[in-house]
Design a protein around this motif. Structure first.
Motif, PDB file in Angstrom:
ATOM      1  N   HIS A 128       0.840  -1.209   0.000  1.00 41.90           N
ATOM      2  CA  HIS A 128       0.000   0.000   0.000  1.00 41.90           C
ATOM      3  C   HIS A 128       0.870   1.252   0.000  1.00 41.90           C
ATOM      4  O   HIS A 128       2.088   1.169   0.186  1.00 41.90           O
ATOM      5  N   ASP A 130       0.913   5.173   2.022  1.00 38.02           N
ATOM      6  CA  ASP A 130       0.350   5.775   3.238  1.00 38.02           C
ATOM      7  C   ASP A 130      -0.385   7.084   2.954  1.00 38.02           C
ATOM      8  O   ASP A 130      -0.296   8.033   3.721  1.00 38.02           O
ATOM      9  N   HIS A 187       4.800  -0.054  -0.059  1.00 38.68           N
ATOM     10  CA  HIS A 187       5.484  -0.931   0.902  1.00 38.68           C
ATOM     11  C   HIS A 187       4.503  -1.939   1.461  1.00 38.68           C
ATOM     12  O   HIS A 187       3.289  -1.770   1.338  1.00 38.68           O
TER      13      HIS A 187
HETATM   14 MN    MN Z   1       2.157   1.916   5.521  1.00 36.50          MN
END
Ligand code: MN
Ligand code: OGA
Length: 211
Positions: A128, A130, A187
């Motif tokens: 994903h 952030d 990540h």
């Molecule tokens: Mn994350």
């Protein structure tokens, strides 16, 4: 005496994080905080878990928030100032990092939000970014790991997907800090075979709706 640099960038570790972020978009510092503080933070995370204060993490924000164990299986609790001495020392250190990033990269970071995270054995967090579609304030992610005696066979690595199909894995070893640009570095957290503790936070700029 004249100061050659603003105060935060005089700390070599903070200067290294800023330099790494500017050149690669990520940084890893093996011993970001003293071992006694990292131990106290791990104890505080375990205490909160034992008191039932950690809750399954959601995905997204507001109405879009949903708990989906097929995407992420960690338990979290948000941290506020004034709750615990170790947490306050951690928040003070992160504020120094915030100032250093602002001095070096002019990101205009205004605040820092963070939570404890506990991954039970078997838990993971799929690939994903952030950043939320409806909230682009998160600029820089910072994860401090709290796990003593962590071995590669315990899994739980933070895997960052970098340019040119290069991956970089960070072992979640006590005292290590991983920092990366929230909107630019995809990540994931690989499945952990033992309980995995961390403090995960985001430096945020002012929301665009405030302008
Ligand atoms: Mn994350
Ligand atoms: C997150 C996350 C990484 C880690 O909480 O968004 O990606 O290593 N955590 O815990």
């Amino acid at each position: 005496m004249m100061r050659a640099m603003p105060i935060s960038l005089e700390n070599p570790m903070l200067a290294a994080v800023v330099d790494d972020l500017a050149t690669h978009g990520w940084s890893q510092q093996a011993l970001f905080l003293p071992a006694d503080l990292v131990r106290a933070l791990a104890a505080e995370c375990r205490r909160r878990d034992a008191e039932g204060e950690l809750n399954p993490a959601g995905i997204g924000r507001g109405d879009a928030q949903a708990v989906r164990e097929s995407i992420r299986g960690d338990q979290i609790q948000w941290i506020d100032p004034g709750q615990d001495e170790a947490c306050d020392r951690y928040l003070a250190a992160m504020d120094q990092l915030r100032l250093a990033i602002n001095q070096g990269l002019f990101l205009g970071l205004e605040d820092f939000e963070c939570h404890f995270a506990l991954y039970p054995p078997g838990a993971f967090y799929r690939r994903h970014l952030d950043r939320f579609r409806d909230d682009d304030r998160r600029m820089v992610s910072a994860v401090l790991y709290l796990n003593e005696d962590w071995q590669p066979e315990h899994g739980g690595q933070l895997r960052m997907f970098l340019a040119n199909d290069v991956n970089h894995d960070v072992e979640p070893v006590a005292g290590c800090l991983a920092v990366f640009l929230s909107g630019e570095v995809p990540h994931e957290v690989l499945p952990a075979r033992r309980e995995r503790l961390s403090l995960t936070g985001w430096f945020r700029r002012r929301g665009t709706e405030l302008f």
